[in-house]
Design an enzyme around this catalytic site. Structure first.
Site, PDB file in Angstrom:
ATOM      1  N   TYR A 101      -2.455  -1.427  10.256  1.00 15.44           N
ATOM      2  CA  TYR A 101      -2.345  -1.583   8.801  1.00 15.44           C
ATOM      3  C   TYR A 101      -1.019  -1.020   8.298  1.00 15.44           C
ATOM      4  O   TYR A 101      -0.304  -1.673   7.526  1.00 15.44           O
ATOM      5  CB  TYR A 101      -3.527  -0.878   8.142  1.00 15.44           C
ATOM      6  CG  TYR A 101      -3.577  -1.004   6.639  1.00 15.44           C
ATOM      7  CD1 TYR A 101      -4.032  -2.170   6.042  1.00 15.44           C
ATOM      8  CD2 TYR A 101      -3.192   0.048   5.814  1.00 15.44           C
ATOM      9  CE1 TYR A 101      -4.106  -2.292   4.661  1.00 15.44           C
ATOM     10  CE2 TYR A 101      -3.264  -0.059   4.438  1.00 15.44           C
ATOM     11  CZ  TYR A 101      -3.716  -1.226   3.865  1.00 15.44           C
ATOM     12  OH  TYR A 101      -3.779  -1.341   2.494  1.00 15.44           O
TER      13      TYR A 101
ATOM     14  N   SER B  66       0.867  -1.169   0.000  1.00 15.29           N
ATOM     15  CA  SER B  66       0.000   0.000   0.000  1.00 15.29           C
ATOM     16  C   SER B  66       0.903   1.218   0.000  1.00 15.29           C
ATOM     17  O   SER B  66       2.081   1.129   0.376  1.00 15.29           O
ATOM     18  CB  SER B  66      -0.878   0.004   1.263  1.00 15.29           C
ATOM     19  OG  SER B  66      -1.462   1.280   1.480  1.00 15.29           O
TER      20      SER B  66
END
Length: 264
Positions: free
Chosen positions: A156, A143
Site C-alpha cells: 500500500y 494517503s
C-alpha cells in the site's frame, strides 16, 4: 489551449466513502458526473440518484482498477457525457502483512489497483483533455502513506508513494496543455474501508491525532473540490494532507512508544 473547462467529472470509487462525497460535491457545483461500478452496484446507483437530484447528468460504467483496460472506462464515460474536464482517482485497496510474509499475488494486486489503475485512467483522461484543448484537472487520492511508512503496509505504501510521484511527473508533462495534476493524501477517514460509519468522525477519539478524531469524507471532498475549481488554476504538482495533523506526530511519539510498536 482555448475555451473553458468542461463541467464533466469522472470519479472512480464513487459508490461510497470519499468517492461518493466527491461526486456529490462536484454535482452540487455544476458538474455532470461519470461514475465507475466495481462490486457495489447498489451504492453506485444511490450515488447516481443523488447526483441527478442535484440537477446533473450521471453515467455509470463497469470498472476494475486492477484491469489492464481500466483506462478505457474513462473513455466510455467521456463518450457518453460529451467530454471530460476533471478526473478524480479514488478507487483503491490495501493489504496488511509484514514484508517477509507478504504474498506476491497480494503485492501485485495492490500495486495494480492503487498505482497502475490510476496511471491508466490518468493517461486516458489526459489524452482526452489535450485533444479537447480546454485544459483539465486530475486529482489522485493517495494517503498520508504517500509520505510516511506504516508497519505491515509495504504494498500500500509503495503504491501510494508511487502515485504521489506519478502526480508530480504528470504535472510537469501536462502543464503546457493547461492541465493541473495534484494529490490529496487523507489520514484516517471514517469510511467502510476503515471499518467505521461516517458519523464516527465526530464521536470517535484518537489520542494520537492533534485534532483528536478521524476525518469525515466531506472534509476530504472539500479539498478535492477546491482543486477542481477555478480557485486552483495555479496549483499543480502538490500533495495536500487531510489528516488532522497526524503527520506532524511522526517524529513525536517515540519516547512514549511501548515495546509493542514493532508488532503489526
Amino acid at each position: 489551449m482555448s475555451g473553458t473547462l468542461p463541467r464533466i467529472a469522472v470519479v472512480t470509487g464513487a459508490d461510497s466513502g470519499i468517492g461518493r462525497a466527491t461526486a456529490l460535491l462536484l454535482a452540487s457545483e455544476g458538474f455532470d458526473i461519470g461514475l465507475t461500478v466495481h462490486e457495489d452496484e447498489e451504492g453506485a446507483r444511490r450515488t447516481a440518484s443523488d447526483v441527478e437530484e442535484r440537477g446533473q447528468r450521471c453515467a455509470m460504467e463497469p470498472f476494475d482498477a486492477a484491469s489492464p483496460t481500466a483506462g478505457e472506462t474513462v473513455d466510455r464515460l467521456a463518450d457518453r457525457l460529451g467530454g471530460i474536464g476533471v478526473l478524480v482517482n479514488v478507487a483503491g485497496t490495501g493489504t496488511s502483512s509484514p514484508v517477509m510474509l507478504l504474498d506476491l499475488a497480494d503485492w501485485n494486486s495492490t500495486l495494480a489497483t492503487d498505482l497502475t489503475g490510476p496511471f491508466l485512467c490518468a493517461r486516458h483522461a489526459a489524452r482526452r483533455m489535450v485533444a479537447q484543448g480546454q485544459g483539465g484537472r486530475i486529482v489522485n487520492v493517495t494517503s498520508v502513506h504517500e509520505h510516511v511508512p506504516r508497519l505491515g503496509s509495504a504494498a500500500y505504501c509503495a503504491a501510494k508513494a508511487g502515485l504521489g510521484m506519478l502526480t508530480k511527473v504528470l504535472a510537469l508533462e501536462l502543464a503546457e496543455h493547461g492541465i493541473t495534476v495534484n494529490a490529496v493524501a487523507p489520514g484516517e477517514i471514517a469510511t467502510e474501508m476503515t471499518g467505521q460509519d461516517e458519523e464516527d468522525a465526530w464521536r470517535t477519539e484518537r489520542r494520537g491525532n492533534p485534532l483528536g478524531r478521524p476525518g469525515h469524507v466531506n472534509e476530504v471532498a472539500s479539498v478535492i473540490g477546491f482543486l477542481a475549481s477555478p480557485r486552483a488554476t495555479y496549483v499543480t504538482g502538490s500533495s495536500y494532507a487531510v489528516d488532522g495533523g497526524l503527520m506532524l506526530m511522526s517524529a513525536h511519539g517515540h519516547d512514549d512508544a511501548d515495546a509493542g510498536w514493532r508488532t503489526v
